[in-house]
Design a protein around this motif. Structure first.
Motif, PDB file in Angstrom:
ATOM      1  N   ARG A  24       8.343  -1.290  -6.987  1.00 48.66           N
ATOM      2  CA  ARG A  24       7.110  -1.566  -6.243  1.00 48.66           C
ATOM      3  C   ARG A  24       6.640  -3.006  -6.422  1.00 48.66           C
ATOM      4  N   ASP A  27       7.702  -5.354  -3.736  1.00 53.72           N
ATOM      5  CA  ASP A  27       7.198  -4.961  -2.420  1.00 53.72           C
ATOM      6  C   ASP A  27       8.160  -4.019  -1.703  1.00 53.72           C
ATOM      7  N   ARG A  28       8.720  -3.094  -2.473  1.00 49.44           N
ATOM      8  CA  ARG A  28       9.513  -2.027  -1.888  1.00 49.44           C
ATOM      9  C   ARG A  28       8.986  -0.692  -2.404  1.00 49.44           C
ATOM     10  N   GLU A  46      11.001  -1.144   2.763  1.00 47.19           N
ATOM     11  CA  GLU A  46      10.132  -2.325   2.789  1.00 47.19           C
ATOM     12  C   GLU A  46       8.674  -1.889   2.646  1.00 47.19           C
ATOM     13  N   GLY A  47       7.973  -2.469   1.686  1.00 47.35           N
ATOM     14  CA  GLY A  47       6.615  -2.044   1.394  1.00 47.35           C
ATOM     15  C   GLY A  47       5.636  -2.211   2.541  1.00 47.35           C
ATOM     16  N   HIS A  48       5.453  -3.442   3.003  1.00 41.51           N
ATOM     17  CA  HIS A  48       4.454  -3.698   4.044  1.00 41.51           C
ATOM     18  C   HIS A  48       4.818  -3.009   5.353  1.00 41.51           C
ATOM     19  N   ALA A  49       6.083  -3.082   5.732  1.00 40.38           N
ATOM     20  CA  ALA A  49       6.519  -2.473   6.992  1.00 40.38           C
ATOM     21  C   ALA A  49       6.312  -0.967   6.971  1.00 40.38           C
ATOM     22  N   MET A  51       4.098   0.717   5.096  1.00 44.55           N
ATOM     23  CA  MET A  51       2.658   0.978   5.118  1.00 44.55           C
ATOM     24  C   MET A  51       2.121   0.897   6.550  1.00 44.55           C
ATOM     25  N   MET A  52       2.534  -0.122   7.290  1.00 45.67           N
ATOM     26  CA  MET A  52       2.064  -0.284   8.664  1.00 45.67           C
ATOM     27  C   MET A  52       2.580   0.847   9.556  1.00 45.67           C
ATOM     28  N   LYS A  55       0.717   4.225   9.265  1.00 44.47           N
ATOM     29  CA  LYS A  55      -0.659   4.300   9.763  1.00 44.47           C
ATOM     30  C   LYS A  55      -0.732   5.220  10.976  1.00 44.47           C
ATOM     31  N   HIS A  87      -2.115   2.155  -2.595  1.00 42.01           N
ATOM     32  CA  HIS A  87      -0.770   1.724  -2.234  1.00 42.01           C
ATOM     33  C   HIS A  87       0.156   2.943  -2.193  1.00 42.01           C
TER      34      HIS A  87
END
Length: 229
Positions: A24, A27-28, A46-49, A51-52, A55, A87
């Protein structure tokens, strides 16, 4: 239904809480992909991808799977979220195929204004249905426009798109329309709650005193036994 997001996966080679924290920090997100008789595959996403993508409720994901000759379609079956940081800590992904039906919980959105002097209570936020894996509705809309006191909306009242079947109990209550409390009723309810809290506190204090008395009696008996010995 078009794919909502494509996520690039990497094979996960280390396990345990310490390994998960290290993953983590890069950012994974640790994840597992399973379904259709396939052995579970442990991955990182991929962490951010991710999370988005998540949504969107019941998002259809294309997973670039390093252990397959082709990418897999999947939806998130379970998402673990840190209660403090919010997170994503882990994701369970289930493989889906075009044309197959799966059971999913679909969010319910309440729209419109009920009659004046009413309160709209949503008893169930989601509805369990069976839907084609690549045509899962994002949400169901329920209108309360002009609804009067005493009106109810049940699962059977929700309009479902073609090809979507209700799995939940048709008589499950979704929305309840009740009367708005007057100032006098609200004050009376608050007073009643205050009295209940006082009674509960007093009962708790008495229980504590009884427990202490019981402990003292037990200690006294123990001392007597020792003196007899």
């Amino acid at each position: 239904m078009a794919v909502d997001a494509k996520l690039i996966a990497e094979r996960r080679t280390e396990f345990g809480k310490g390994a998960a924290r290290r993953i983590r920090r890069t950012d994974r997100i640790p994840a597992v992909l399973y379904g259709h008789g396939q052995d579970p595959i442990h991955l990182t996403l991929e962490g951010h991808a991710t999370m988005m993508a998540l949504k969107t409720s019941n998002a259809l994901l294309e997973i670039e799977n390093p252990d397959a000759t082709k990418n897999e379609l999947a939806i998130a079956r379970e998402v673990q979220v840190n209660p403090v940081t919010r997170h994503i800590e882990h994701v369970d992904l289930i493989i889906v195929k075009r044309g197959e039906k799966i059971e999913v919980d679909i969010p319910i959105h309440v729209d419109g204004e009920a009659a004046p002097g009413t309160i709209v209570s949503v008893d169930n936020q989601t509805l369990l249905v069976s839907a084609e894996a690549t045509h899962i509705p994002e949400y169901f809309e329920v209108s309360v426009e002009g609804r009067e006191v005493g009106d109810h909306l049940y699962a059977a009242d929700v309009t479902l798109p073609k090809g979507v079947e209700l799995i939940a109990d048709p008589e499950m209550l979704i929305v309840n329309i009740s009367a708005e409390l007057s100032e006098e009723q609200l004050e009376a309810e608050l007073e009643s709650e205050a009295v209940d809290e006082e009674v509960a506190a007093a009962t708790g204090a008495e229980s504590d005193e009884d427990a202490e008395a019981g402990t003292e009696d037990a200690e006294g008996d123990s001392d007597e036994e020792k003196s007899e010995d």
